[in-house]
Design a protein around this motif. Structure first.
Motif, PDB file in Angstrom:
ATOM      1  N   ASP A   1      -1.641  -0.147  10.755  1.00 26.48           N
ATOM      2  CA  ASP A   1      -0.545   0.288   9.886  1.00 26.48           C
ATOM      3  C   ASP A   1      -0.850   1.674   9.347  1.00 26.48           C
ATOM      4  O   ASP A   1      -0.384   2.666   9.879  1.00 26.48           O
ATOM      5  CB  ASP A   1      -0.321  -0.718   8.755  1.00 26.48           C
ATOM      6  N   ALA A   2      -1.633   1.755   8.291  1.00 29.13           N
ATOM      7  CA  ALA A   2      -2.040   3.033   7.704  1.00 29.13           C
ATOM      8  C   ALA A   2      -3.560   3.008   7.576  1.00 29.13           C
ATOM      9  O   ALA A   2      -4.143   1.944   7.351  1.00 29.13           O
ATOM     10  CB  ALA A   2      -1.393   3.233   6.334  1.00 29.13           C
ATOM     11  N   PRO A   3      -4.204   4.164   7.695  1.00 26.70           N
ATOM     12  CA  PRO A   3      -5.671   4.150   7.666  1.00 26.70           C
ATOM     13  C   PRO A   3      -6.270   3.903   6.280  1.00 26.70           C
ATOM     14  O   PRO A   3      -7.436   3.547   6.166  1.00 26.70           O
ATOM     15  CB  PRO A   3      -6.051   5.534   8.177  1.00 26.70           C
ATOM     16  N   PHE A   4      -5.478   4.076   5.219  1.00 22.89           N
ATOM     17  CA  PHE A   4      -5.998   3.908   3.868  1.00 22.89           C
ATOM     18  C   PHE A   4      -5.123   2.946   3.081  1.00 22.89           C
ATOM     19  O   PHE A   4      -3.955   2.755   3.400  1.00 22.89           O
ATOM     20  CB  PHE A   4      -6.046   5.252   3.130  1.00 22.89           C
ATOM     21  N   ILE A   5      -5.703   2.387   2.014  1.00 25.95           N
ATOM     22  CA  ILE A   5      -4.975   1.516   1.093  1.00 25.95           C
ATOM     23  C   ILE A   5      -5.060   2.142  -0.296  1.00 25.95           C
ATOM     24  O   ILE A   5      -6.158   2.438  -0.787  1.00 25.95           O
ATOM     25  CB  ILE A   5      -5.581   0.095   1.050  1.00 25.95           C
ATOM     26  N   LEU A   6      -3.907   2.342  -0.922  1.00 25.29           N
ATOM     27  CA  LEU A   6      -3.854   2.855  -2.281  1.00 25.29           C
ATOM     28  C   LEU A   6      -4.058   1.664  -3.209  1.00 25.29           C
ATOM     29  O   LEU A   6      -3.207   0.779  -3.281  1.00 25.29           O
ATOM     30  CB  LEU A   6      -2.507   3.524  -2.559  1.00 25.29           C
ATOM     31  N   SER A   7      -5.196   1.628  -3.901  1.00 24.49           N
ATOM     32  CA  SER A   7      -5.565   0.435  -4.650  1.00 24.49           C
ATOM     33  C   SER A   7      -5.613   0.616  -6.159  1.00 24.49           C
ATOM     34  O   SER A   7      -5.687  -0.372  -6.883  1.00 24.49           O
ATOM     35  CB  SER A   7      -6.930  -0.065  -4.167  1.00 24.49           C
ATOM     36  N   GLN A   8      -5.621   1.866  -6.634  1.00 21.40           N
ATOM     37  CA  GLN A   8      -5.739   2.087  -8.069  1.00 21.40           C
ATOM     38  C   GLN A   8      -4.840   3.233  -8.504  1.00 21.40           C
ATOM     39  O   GLN A   8      -4.580   4.145  -7.729  1.00 21.40           O
ATOM     40  CB  GLN A   8      -7.176   2.434  -8.443  1.00 21.40           C
ATOM     41  N   TRP A   9      -4.424   3.174  -9.736  1.00 16.57           N
ATOM     42  CA  TRP A   9      -3.647   4.265 -10.314  1.00 16.57           C
ATOM     43  C   TRP A   9      -3.864   4.270 -11.821  1.00 16.57           C
ATOM     44  O   TRP A   9      -4.253   3.255 -12.413  1.00 16.57           O
ATOM     45  CB  TRP A   9      -2.163   4.134  -9.987  1.00 16.57           C
ATOM     46  N   SER A  10      -3.642   5.401 -12.422  1.00 13.79           N
ATOM     47  CA  SER A  10      -3.693   5.520 -13.877  1.00 13.79           C
ATOM     48  C   SER A  10      -2.899   6.749 -14.283  1.00 13.79           C
ATOM     49  O   SER A  10      -2.635   7.627 -13.467  1.00 13.79           O
ATOM     50  CB  SER A  10      -5.136   5.626 -14.381  1.00 13.79           C
ATOM     51  N   TRP A  11      -2.524   6.779 -15.547  1.00 13.04           N
ATOM     52  CA  TRP A  11      -1.850   7.966 -16.049  1.00 13.04           C
ATOM     53  C   TRP A  11      -2.899   9.031 -16.279  1.00 13.04           C
ATOM     54  O   TRP A  11      -3.938   8.786 -16.866  1.00 13.04           O
ATOM     55  CB  TRP A  11      -1.097   7.680 -17.342  1.00 13.04           C
ATOM     56  N   GLY A  12      -2.614  10.244 -15.826  1.00  8.52           N
ATOM     57  CA  GLY A  12      -3.517  11.372 -16.011  1.00  8.52           C
ATOM     58  C   GLY A  12      -3.051  12.216 -17.175  1.00  8.52           C
ATOM     59  O   GLY A  12      -2.672  11.690 -18.227  1.00  8.52           O
ATOM     60  N   GLN A  13      -3.015  13.534 -16.976  1.00  9.62           N
ATOM     61  CA  GLN A  13      -2.587  14.447 -18.033  1.00  9.62           C
ATOM     62  C   GLN A  13      -1.160  14.130 -18.453  1.00  9.62           C
ATOM     63  O   GLN A  13      -0.301  13.856 -17.630  1.00  9.62           O
ATOM     64  CB  GLN A  13      -2.673  15.887 -17.555  1.00  9.62           C
ATOM     65  N   GLY A  14      -0.914  14.175 -19.727  1.00  3.31           N
ATOM     66  CA  GLY A  14       0.429  13.902 -20.233  1.00  3.31           C
ATOM     67  C   GLY A  14       0.623  12.463 -20.647  1.00  3.31           C
ATOM     68  O   GLY A  14       1.679  12.091 -21.136  1.00  3.31           O
TER      69      GLY A  14
ATOM     70  N   ARG B   1      -4.126  15.751   4.850  1.00  7.02           N
ATOM     71  CA  ARG B   1      -3.589  16.150   6.150  1.00  7.02           C
ATOM     72  C   ARG B   1      -2.306  15.356   6.372  1.00  7.02           C
ATOM     73  O   ARG B   1      -1.422  15.394   5.540  1.00  7.02           O
ATOM     74  CB  ARG B   1      -4.633  15.939   7.238  1.00  7.02           C
ATOM     75  N   ASN B   2      -2.191  14.623   7.450  1.00  9.05           N
ATOM     76  CA  ASN B   2      -1.005  13.788   7.666  1.00  9.05           C
ATOM     77  C   ASN B   2      -1.393  12.304   7.691  1.00  9.05           C
ATOM     78  O   ASN B   2      -0.759  11.505   8.346  1.00  9.05           O
ATOM     79  CB  ASN B   2      -0.285  14.189   8.961  1.00  9.05           C
ATOM     80  N   LEU B   3      -2.425  11.953   6.941  1.00  7.25           N
ATOM     81  CA  LEU B   3      -2.916  10.580   6.873  1.00  7.25           C
ATOM     82  C   LEU B   3      -2.331   9.885   5.645  1.00  7.25           C
ATOM     83  O   LEU B   3      -2.310  10.444   4.556  1.00  7.25           O
ATOM     84  CB  LEU B   3      -4.446  10.563   6.815  1.00  7.25           C
ATOM     85  N   MET B   4      -1.899   8.656   5.841  1.00 11.12           N
ATOM     86  CA  MET B   4      -1.194   7.911   4.798  1.00 11.12           C
ATOM     87  C   MET B   4      -2.037   6.760   4.243  1.00 11.12           C
ATOM     88  O   MET B   4      -2.887   6.216   4.947  1.00 11.12           O
ATOM     89  CB  MET B   4       0.087   7.310   5.367  1.00 11.12           C
ATOM     90  N   ALA B   5      -1.723   6.411   3.007  1.00 15.40           N
ATOM     91  CA  ALA B   5      -2.270   5.207   2.379  1.00 15.40           C
ATOM     92  C   ALA B   5      -1.110   4.276   2.081  1.00 15.40           C
ATOM     93  O   ALA B   5      -0.090   4.704   1.527  1.00 15.40           O
ATOM     94  CB  ALA B   5      -3.006   5.548   1.089  1.00 15.40           C
ATOM     95  N   LYS B   6      -1.252   3.040   2.458  1.00 19.28           N
ATOM     96  CA  LYS B   6      -0.255   2.036   2.114  1.00 19.28           C
ATOM     97  C   LYS B   6      -0.489   1.621   0.673  1.00 19.28           C
ATOM     98  O   LYS B   6      -1.626   1.380   0.258  1.00 19.28           O
ATOM     99  CB  LYS B   6      -0.393   0.821   3.039  1.00 19.28           C
ATOM    100  N   VAL B   7       0.584   1.559  -0.118  1.00 18.50           N
ATOM    101  CA  VAL B   7       0.470   1.162  -1.513  1.00 18.50           C
ATOM    102  C   VAL B   7       0.229  -0.351  -1.556  1.00 18.50           C
ATOM    103  O   VAL B   7       1.029  -1.135  -1.028  1.00 18.50           O
ATOM    104  CB  VAL B   7       1.745   1.540  -2.305  1.00 18.50           C
ATOM    105  N   HIS B   8      -0.886  -0.746  -2.155  1.00 19.25           N
ATOM    106  CA  HIS B   8      -1.235  -2.162  -2.260  1.00 19.25           C
ATOM    107  C   HIS B   8      -0.166  -2.888  -3.083  1.00 19.25           C
ATOM    108  O   HIS B   8       0.422  -2.317  -4.003  1.00 19.25           O
ATOM    109  CB  HIS B   8      -2.609  -2.316  -2.924  1.00 19.25           C
ATOM    110  N   ARG B   9       0.065  -4.119  -2.748  1.00 19.98           N
ATOM    111  CA  ARG B   9       1.105  -4.915  -3.405  1.00 19.98           C
ATOM    112  C   ARG B   9       0.912  -4.982  -4.924  1.00 19.98           C
ATOM    113  O   ARG B   9       1.878  -4.896  -5.684  1.00 19.98           O
ATOM    114  CB  ARG B   9       1.108  -6.331  -2.821  1.00 19.98           C
ATOM    115  N   ASN B  10      -0.339  -5.107  -5.380  1.00 20.83           N
ATOM    116  CA  ASN B  10      -0.585  -5.166  -6.828  1.00 20.83           C
ATOM    117  C   ASN B  10      -0.155  -3.877  -7.519  1.00 20.83           C
ATOM    118  O   ASN B  10       0.407  -3.912  -8.618  1.00 20.83           O
ATOM    119  CB  ASN B  10      -2.065  -5.438  -7.121  1.00 20.83           C
TER     120      ASN B  10
END
Length: 179
Positions: A85-98, A136-145
């Motif tokens: 599917d995609a080579p990476f999995i987006l597993s974490q996020w947080s609010w940064g500046q602002g 580059r042109n590599l994508m991360a799939k956003v994890h369901r959580n």
């Protein structure tokens, strides 16, 4: 790449490692290798899961996408691998500046960190899943959580095509979908 160079690269901390300029390399094609990046982001070689995360990170650093195909490249060779599917999995996020609804800091399971925005935009795939451009042109799939967390704090906005779920992120709007 020699065994000595691979060992040296594996010993470096994440902060010391720099991504090689694979977009500048155009080595000769050397065939296919039985490496598969599964839909869940796990890496397999000959049907066996990679257990050393540092080795996965090293291979991910030399991953290149050309058209719909993926390759591991060095300055002297290029081998094709399979990505389900995609080579990476987006597993974490947080609010940064602002703070809340400011910049959104994202991270993959392999430690890639970046700010959501024009350099790292969100895409909705043909399968309805969300993807973010990592590098580059590599994508991360956003994890369901992560998706569920975003959907929980998103705002509804009426449009001519229906209702959108929108999450403002600084100067960037994250549109999670339309219903």
């Amino acid at each position: 790449m020699s065994l000595e160079k691979i060992s040296t690269q594996l010993k470096l901390s994440s902060a010391e490692q720099k991504l090689p300029p694979v977009e500048l390399w155009d080595p000769p094609y050397c065939g296919e290798i039985d490496i598969v990046i599964k839909e869940d982001g796990s890496w397999y070689h000959n049907g066996t899961v990679f257990k050393r995360q540092k080795l996965v990170k090293l291979f991910a650093s030399v991953l290149k996408k050309e058209g719909d195909e993926y390759f591991l490249v060095t300055p002297v060779e290029k081998v094709k691998i399979t990505v389900e599917d995609a080579p990476f999995i987006l597993s974490q996020w947080s609010w940064g500046q602002g703070g809340e609804y400011g910049e959104m800091q994202l991270a993959t399971t392999l430690g890639d960190e970046f700010i959501l925005g024009h350099d790292h935009p969100l895409h909705i795939g043909d399968n309805g899943c969300l993807y973010v451009t990592v590098r580059r042109n590599l994508m991360a799939k956003v994890h369901r959580n992560v998706f569920y967390q975003w959907a929980d704090i998103a705002k509804e906005r009426k449009t001519s095509s229906g209702t959108e779920l929108v999450l403002p992120c600084g100067s960037y709007e994250l549109v999670l979908g339309c219903f």
